[in-house]
Write a protein that holds these residues in place. Sequence first.
Motif, mmCIF file in Angstrom:
data_model
loop_
_atom_site.group_PDB
_atom_site.id
_atom_site.type_symbol
_atom_site.label_atom_id
_atom_site.label_comp_id
_atom_site.label_asym_id
_atom_site.label_seq_id
_atom_site.Cartn_x
_atom_site.Cartn_y
_atom_site.Cartn_z
ATOM 1 N N LYS A 194 -5.382 -0.930 7.579
ATOM 2 C CA LYS A 194 -4.326 -0.715 6.599
ATOM 3 C C LYS A 194 -3.622 -2.035 6.295
ATOM 4 O O LYS A 194 -3.371 -2.829 7.199
ATOM 5 N N PHE A 248 2.085 -0.018 -1.906
ATOM 6 C CA PHE A 248 1.840 1.427 -1.758
ATOM 7 C C PHE A 248 0.453 1.805 -2.280
ATOM 8 O O PHE A 248 -0.230 2.649 -1.701
ATOM 9 N N TYR A 257 -1.813 0.647 0.478
ATOM 10 C CA TYR A 257 -1.615 1.329 1.768
ATOM 11 C C TYR A 257 -2.141 2.769 1.725
ATOM 12 O O TYR A 257 -2.771 3.234 2.659
ATOM 13 N N TYR A 258 -1.831 3.445 0.621
ATOM 14 C CA TYR A 258 -2.275 4.835 0.520
ATOM 15 C C TYR A 258 -3.658 4.953 -0.125
ATOM 16 O O TYR A 258 -4.087 6.043 -0.477
ATOM 17 N N VAL A 315 2.727 5.732 -7.555
ATOM 18 C CA VAL A 315 3.425 5.599 -6.262
ATOM 19 C C VAL A 315 4.927 5.863 -6.397
ATOM 20 O O VAL A 315 5.703 5.564 -5.485
ATOM 21 N N TYR A 352 6.811 7.599 -3.659
ATOM 22 C CA TYR A 352 7.062 6.790 -2.457
ATOM 23 C C TYR A 352 8.278 5.883 -2.686
ATOM 24 O O TYR A 352 9.102 5.690 -1.793
ATOM 25 N N LEU A 394 11.593 6.110 -0.506
ATOM 26 C CA LEU A 394 12.059 4.907 0.192
ATOM 27 C C LEU A 394 13.522 4.623 -0.141
ATOM 28 O O LEU A 394 14.329 4.330 0.747
ATOM 29 N N VAL A 406 6.549 3.828 5.855
ATOM 30 C CA VAL A 406 5.205 4.423 5.722
ATOM 31 C C VAL A 406 4.712 5.028 7.038
ATOM 32 O O VAL A 406 3.894 5.936 7.039
ATOM 33 N N LYS A 407 5.234 4.514 8.140
ATOM 34 C CA LYS A 407 4.806 5.075 9.427
ATOM 35 C C LYS A 407 5.762 6.146 9.933
ATOM 36 O O LYS A 407 5.570 6.675 11.037
ATOM 37 N N ASN A 408 6.793 6.419 9.140
ATOM 38 C CA ASN A 408 7.777 7.443 9.496
ATOM 39 C C ASN A 408 8.398 7.159 10.864
ATOM 40 O O ASN A 408 8.535 8.046 11.713
ATOM 41 N N SER A 438 4.118 11.587 1.672
ATOM 42 C CA SER A 438 2.788 11.144 2.100
ATOM 43 C C SER A 438 2.013 12.244 2.830
ATOM 44 O O SER A 438 0.839 12.072 3.133
ATOM 45 N N SER A 467 2.882 13.840 -2.683
ATOM 46 C CA SER A 467 3.053 12.869 -3.758
ATOM 47 C C SER A 467 2.157 13.197 -4.944
ATOM 48 O O SER A 467 2.569 13.139 -6.108
#
Lengths: 428, 114
Positions: free
Chosen positions: A27, A49, A52-53, A86, A89, A93, A110-112, B52, B97
């Motif tokens: 990632k 984003f 990453y996604y 995105v 997101y 955020l 992103v990793k919560n 997500s 999303s």
Amino acid sequence: MRNITIIFVLTITLFFLLSLTSFAGNKPSPDEFQGSNNFLEENELIQFFLAYYDISYYFVHNISPTQSFIDEQGGDIRRAKEKLAVYSYLVELSEKYDGPYAPTVVLAFVKNKTPSEIEEELAVEEEYAGGILLQPYQKEGSKWRFGPVLFRQKVEDWNKDVDDIEGVSVSYADNRLKENRTWSTKGSLSYPIQFFSEFEGDNKESRVSYNYSQKAFVPAINWKYFDLSDDDTKDVEELTFLASFFSSVSHKIDRERNGLSSWRSDFYLSPFYSTDFDFDGDIIGVNFTYEPVIQYGEAFQTSSWHRFSKSLPSTYLFRFIPGLSYSHVFTEGPFIKREENDDSFGITTSFELGLKPFGQKTPWEFKTVYNLFYDFTGEDDGYFNRWDIKLSYWFLEKTGLTLEYTDGDDFLKKDSVDLVTLGLQIRL
Amino acid sequence: MSNGNYSSELNTWTIEKAVDSDYKIDFRTVQKRTKRMIAFDKNLSVSDVIVSKSLSKDLMYSDQDKADLKGYIDNFFFRDVGAVAKVSDLVEASTVSDLILRIYTKYIPDENVI
């Protein structure tokens, strides 16, 4: 020799495909996207984003922003599409953290996790990669979708999530004491052509189930190969060309009455031609299978990995696939233990049980499959069966190490199988 | 879908439509409503519905569950903005999303979004 060449080419191709998945870095990290200052601006966040996604160009390309949204982005359609892809997101955020956004904050998002947890874990790298080989093609507004090319162990897995399927397996062993070598590979290459039918919603009540159906034509090539260098009598060769027709129907159900949450039926009708890598033997036939895809409440689901409960991370997989199979031997071959003009017709059944004891996204996976075939045309006992037991460790999302034990009968060739293999498994 | 009590949630949207028939919706509100819809449907807290999350793997949506969201989208959560969800498209949504994006760009008519 020719066989070895084929396997060599196949192996090279597989490793080429494998090389298209990303190994290193996995990632992306937010700091790869920050500009000259120590923060990520909106455009940098968008690019991060997207990466990453793993949001594909195909996905972004198919977004249709409104004219006002495009105008907000200075008339830049590409930026409008990328931002929309995105946007959720970005919104989440901004609801969670105030800007400007340092890479640590973005990574925490992103990793919560919290930024302080991330700072403690900076050395930790994400484990999985998500390379994409080819994108499906679908013209805007069209009901047809083409591709992508898929490499899986069974053609019936073409429409399943990568997490739920088994991949192509490749293994090689060199016994230096006995001076023999063993090659083994098994898999399926397919190119699905899907058709989405008109969908019905029959009234305006909120709790009514809606029907939908999906059809597809899935041409595929299946192969199975086992070569022991010093004993040709134990070799296995199977090359099968299939033209599978798939139909999926979602059934309307009364949830209040019977407790079922959903019920879908997947049907396959697969005419095939099977031979060996030298095209010596010829078998033609047709398989018909039915797979019920049901969900009962939140605790039970078939055909895809499902958690035992919300409080337990362990997931299970259960599949039940009954069917019918007919085949006719046109020409005998070295790998076919049937006589010329032999017909075979019978019932097939497959039970598959899988377990991921440590959770859906952990690498360990255990599977056992029991296959049964009852041949109506057999002279003696018409029962044939086969066990497949597998233990896999997915060290990348699409690449794993698998120890597999197969014991029983090859239904098509009516030959015995007793194999233990350790090899790579690749699913694309 | 779960069998929770949804009367207060539904009343909110009905009143909203009655008060302002020319209402236009922005992305942020679509996101907020979608999260509330999923939270309501799966009997979760809204804070548990993060964008997500995978609909099938994390939130346990079957294809049929996704298809059935059409009722909520068309008739309750986005009725005031004339949303018409396509079932064939809904079952393709992979994450929260993705679902938000589909509602915003495909199901709500362009003239009703900001």
